[in-house]
Design an enzyme around this catalytic site. Structure first.
Site, PDB file in Angstrom:
ATOM      1  N   GLU A 117       1.546  -2.987   4.236  1.00  0.00           N
ATOM      2  CA  GLU A 117       2.841  -2.666   3.628  1.00  0.00           C
ATOM      3  C   GLU A 117       3.905  -3.452   4.389  1.00  0.00           C
ATOM      4  O   GLU A 117       3.880  -3.523   5.604  1.00  0.00           O
ATOM      5  CB  GLU A 117       3.088  -1.145   3.743  1.00  0.00           C
ATOM      6  CG  GLU A 117       4.499  -0.677   3.466  1.00  0.00           C
ATOM      7  CD  GLU A 117       4.987  -0.972   2.040  1.00  0.00           C
ATOM      8  OE1 GLU A 117       4.221  -0.801   1.079  1.00  0.00           O
ATOM      9  OE2 GLU A 117       6.152  -1.424   1.909  1.00  0.00           O
ATOM     10  N   ALA A 145       0.765  -1.250   0.000  1.00  0.00           N
ATOM     11  CA  ALA A 145       0.000   0.000   0.000  1.00  0.00           C
ATOM     12  C   ALA A 145       0.798   1.303   0.000  1.00  0.00           C
ATOM     13  O   ALA A 145       0.276   2.325  -0.443  1.00  0.00           O
ATOM     14  CB  ALA A 145      -0.953   0.005   1.190  1.00  0.00           C
ATOM     15  N   PRO A 192       3.076   4.500  -0.872  1.00  0.00           N
ATOM     16  CA  PRO A 192       2.743   5.547   0.097  1.00  0.00           C
ATOM     17  C   PRO A 192       1.244   5.824   0.260  1.00  0.00           C
ATOM     18  O   PRO A 192       0.875   6.732   0.990  1.00  0.00           O
ATOM     19  CB  PRO A 192       3.449   6.788  -0.481  1.00  0.00           C
ATOM     20  CG  PRO A 192       3.430   6.555  -1.956  1.00  0.00           C
ATOM     21  CD  PRO A 192       3.585   5.070  -2.145  1.00  0.00           C
ATOM     22  N   GLY A 193       0.386   5.075  -0.403  1.00  0.00           N
ATOM     23  CA  GLY A 193      -1.021   5.134  -0.033  1.00  0.00           C
ATOM     24  C   GLY A 193      -1.960   5.890  -0.961  1.00  0.00           C
ATOM     25  O   GLY A 193      -3.121   6.090  -0.612  1.00  0.00           O
ATOM     26  N   ASP A 250       4.299  -9.073   5.681  1.00  0.00           N
ATOM     27  CA  ASP A 250       4.629  -9.552   4.341  1.00  0.00           C
ATOM     28  C   ASP A 250       3.338 -10.031   3.675  1.00  0.00           C
ATOM     29  O   ASP A 250       2.690 -10.960   4.161  1.00  0.00           O
ATOM     30  CB  ASP A 250       5.637 -10.704   4.453  1.00  0.00           C
ATOM     31  CG  ASP A 250       6.192 -11.080   3.086  1.00  0.00           C
ATOM     32  OD1 ASP A 250       5.450 -10.968   2.088  1.00  0.00           O
ATOM     33  OD2 ASP A 250       7.363 -11.484   3.018  1.00  0.00           O
ATOM     34  N   CYS A 285       4.152  -0.899 -12.379  1.00  0.00           N
ATOM     35  CA  CYS A 285       4.589   0.226 -13.222  1.00  0.00           C
ATOM     36  C   CYS A 285       5.795  -0.237 -14.039  1.00  0.00           C
ATOM     37  O   CYS A 285       6.794   0.468 -14.131  1.00  0.00           O
ATOM     38  CB  CYS A 285       4.883   1.463 -12.396  1.00  0.00           C
ATOM     39  SG  CYS A 285       6.015   1.199 -11.057  1.00  0.00           S
TER      40      CYS A 285
HETATM   41  N1  SAM Z   1       0.059   1.111  -4.048  1.00  0.00           N
HETATM   42  C1  SAM Z   1       1.049   2.101  -3.665  1.00  0.00           C
HETATM   43  C2  SAM Z   1       0.479   3.493  -3.968  1.00  0.00           C
HETATM   44  O1  SAM Z   1      -0.344   3.641  -4.850  1.00  0.00           O
HETATM   45  O2  SAM Z   1       0.857   4.445  -3.274  1.00  0.00           O
HETATM   46  C3  SAM Z   1       2.384   1.856  -4.345  1.00  0.00           C
HETATM   47  C4  SAM Z   1       2.908   0.477  -4.043  1.00  0.00           C
HETATM   48  S1  SAM Z   1       4.552   0.183  -4.606  1.00  0.00           S
HETATM   49  C5  SAM Z   1       4.338  -0.080  -6.279  1.00  0.00           C
HETATM   50  C6  SAM Z   1       4.848  -1.428  -4.002  1.00  0.00           C
HETATM   51  C7  SAM Z   1       4.961  -1.492  -2.485  1.00  0.00           C
HETATM   52  O3  SAM Z   1       5.008  -2.864  -2.114  1.00  0.00           O
HETATM   53  C8  SAM Z   1       6.214  -0.872  -1.914  1.00  0.00           C
HETATM   54  O4  SAM Z   1       5.867   0.067  -0.934  1.00  0.00           O
HETATM   55  C9  SAM Z   1       6.963  -2.043  -1.272  1.00  0.00           C
HETATM   56  O5  SAM Z   1       7.666  -1.689  -0.095  1.00  0.00           O
HETATM   57  C10 SAM Z   1       5.827  -2.989  -0.971  1.00  0.00           C
HETATM   58  N2  SAM Z   1       6.189  -4.422  -0.864  1.00  0.00           N
HETATM   59  C11 SAM Z   1       7.257  -5.062  -1.397  1.00  0.00           C
HETATM   60  N3  SAM Z   1       7.213  -6.372  -1.076  1.00  0.00           N
HETATM   61  C12 SAM Z   1       6.099  -6.560  -0.336  1.00  0.00           C
HETATM   62  C13 SAM Z   1       5.507  -7.701   0.306  1.00  0.00           C
HETATM   63  N4  SAM Z   1       6.083  -8.901   0.238  1.00  0.00           N
HETATM   64  N5  SAM Z   1       4.370  -7.522   1.010  1.00  0.00           N
HETATM   65  C14 SAM Z   1       3.789  -6.289   1.091  1.00  0.00           C
HETATM   66  N6  SAM Z   1       4.308  -5.187   0.514  1.00  0.00           N
HETATM   67  C15 SAM Z   1       5.442  -5.319  -0.188  1.00  0.00           C
END
Ligand code: SAM
Length: 483
Positions: free
Chosen positions: A147, A124, A126-127, A174, A243
């Site tokens: 997150e 999630a 930065p949200g 996780d 992305c």
């Molecule tokens: N959805 C967010 C937004 O719109 O603001 C952007 C998300 S970003 C693409 C992916 C996120 O997944 C990162 O913050 C990363 O730290 C987190 N992440 C990576 N591995 C993860 C896991 N195993 N479980 C949960 N989150 C994870």
């Protein structure tokens, strides 16, 4: 002039080298490369919980020199070529808007959350997408925003507090092993960690695709999607987005995980140009319904790059498998219901009966209070990090309301409100400093709500005609250095 052409040519050659592997997928590689080298327009949306009606909000932005046009396929969203430092403006500080890469909003259009839905945002921070979901599900719905990275939790909780979202619970876990019961959610967003090729326009240079990194990250993506397909209810919707362009992190992930647990669906976004997902890539053949997914190249809509797939979970019962990790003891959770609203109501003249009917208050430890909407109940199996927005803290000087609470409920506050008169006073306040106020400030000694024109700014301490800012350090504006 000659140098700049030479520079441009070199840059284009560099892009071509990096994007060469996508030549067969892309209709117009030179156009994509040209788009990638132009500045990215600033996308943003207006927060209906805090901003005035849209025309007034846009007028306030125009007064700051921000011209914008609406994004036709996303109500309430806009793009601007002229917003240089969005973070350092009053509309942003007061939570009127959220700045977000325009093309990333397609994930929410595909998820299409409905009022009353219970939604999981698996990755999630930065949200931005959490917030869009929360606004759509409303007070009768609830969002669980998870997150894994502790360092990114702060950005997630800051977004929730700034936008005043009382229907979001956060967890730090996780996502591959989220300890929740199967079939618990109407919709789930997997906005997966990825190699980020589509964010190229923000970085201003190409990021070469790296096979080893991509394989490692694809293994994580497969497990995240797999968990989402377990946690969504039969007939529910899972959106998988990244992305990045690489089919290895998009179509291949879905193809490997989905099986007969569901199928892809199209989502209609009029006026937005996308390219259907691939059913083959470099000798691999994928399931045919992947053509319902969309890949957005930068030149198609003058945006960054993105991939989105909407999956409908098969309408069959999910085997009653236990959560992936042991269930936390709910009694061990430090969250207990509480009711500090009477005290805040007395101080600020808030309509407490209305607030109490629609909200729940929670406390962590002895001091910190939180506010959620009445339907936002934490899961029994996972300890939350935050519940809704921070409400108040017990201090030796009494119950101190948070800036998040005062901003959100500012329009209902009847008393102990201090209105600032000048931008200099506002800057002093937002820099976290103390200032003398003329006797026009009508408040009794204690914590006050501070405003400026239509902006609800937050909490101050008022005593002997002096206002001491209580704006949290993380939100304070930095005082300009003397040169
Ligand atoms: N959805 C967010 C937004 O719109 O603001 C952007 C998300 S970003 C693409 C992916 C996120 O997944 C990162 O913050 C990363 O730290 C987190 N992440 C990576 N591995 C993860 C896991 N195993 N479980 C949960 N989150 C994870």
């Amino acid at each position: 002039m000659g140098n700049s052409i030479a520079h441009h040519d070199n840059a284009s050659i560099e892009w071509e080298a990096v994007w060469g592997r996508y030549g067969a997928l892309m209709d117009d590689l030179p156009a994509a490369i040209a788009a990638a080298q132009r500045p990215l327009p600033v996308g943003f949306w207006v927060n209906p919980l805090k901003a005035p009606v849209v025309p007034e909000t846009l007028a306030a932005l125009r007064a700051l020199g921000v011209d914008c046009t609406s994004i036709p396929w996303m109500p309430g969203a806009f793009r601007s070529l002229h917003w240089v430092a969005p973070g350092h403006t009053l509309p942003f500080f007061a939570g009127w808007c959220y700045v977000q890469e325009e093309i990333a909003m397609t994930a929410i259009a595909a998820l299409d959350p409905q009022p009353g839905d219970r939604v999981l945002d698996l990755c999630a921070a930065p949200g931005g997408k959490t917030a869009q979901i929360a606004l759509r599900v409303g007070d009768t719905g609830c969002v669980l925003a998870n997150e894994r990275n502790p360092g990114r939790m702060a950005s997630l909780t800051a977004t929730i507090a700034r936008l005043g979202l009382t229907n979001v619970i956060t967890t730090q876990a996780d996502g591959r092993e989220l300890a929740l019961l199967p079939g618990s959610f109407d919709r789930i967003l997997v906005d997966a960690p990825c190699s980020g090729e589509g964010t190229l326009r923000r970085r201003k240079q190409p990021k070469p695709w790296n096979s080893t990194h991509s394989q490692r990250i694809a293994a994580v993506q497969r497990r995240l999607l797999d968990r989402a397909l377990t946690l969504v209810k039969p007939g529910g919707v899972v959106v998988y987005s990244t992305c990045t362009f690489a089919p290895e992190e998009n179509e291949a992930v879905i193809d490997a995980v989905l099986g007969d647990r569901g199928g892809l669906e199209s989502f209609d976004l009029p006026t937005l140009h996308g390219q259907p997902g691939q059913d083959h890539w470099q000798g691999q053949t994928y399931r045919g319904d992947l053509r319902h997914a969309q890949r957005y190249w930068p030149h198609l809509n003058d945006t960054g790059g993105f991939f989105v797939a909407r999956i409908r979970r098969a309408d069959t019962q999910i085997p009653n498998s236990p959560p992936a990790q042991s269930i936390a003891d709910p009694l061990a959770m430090p969250w207990t219901p509480t009711s500090p609203l009477q005290e805040l109501s007395r101080r600020f003249g808030l309509p407490v009966s209305q607030l109490e009917a629609n909200s729940l208050c929670w406390t962590t430890g002895q001091r910190r209070q939180w506010l959620t909407s009445a339907h936002c109940i934490p899961p029994a199996t996972l300890a939350p990090q935050t519940l809704g927005i921070p409400l108040a803290t017990q201090t030796p000087r009494g119950l101190k309301p948070t800036t998040a609470f005062l901003q959100r409920f500012g329009p209902h506050i009847q008393q102990n409100r201090v209105m600032l008169d000048t931008l200099t006073q506002v800057e002093t306040f937002l820099q976290g400093r103390s200032q003398a106020l003329a006797s026009t400030a009508i408040a009794t000694e204690g914590y006050v709500h501070v405003g400026y024109g239509p902006y609800h700014l937050g909490c101050g301490w008022y005593q002997h005609n002096r206002l001491q800012s209580q704006i949290p350090k993380t939100l304070q504006w930095v005082k300009p250095q003397k040169s």
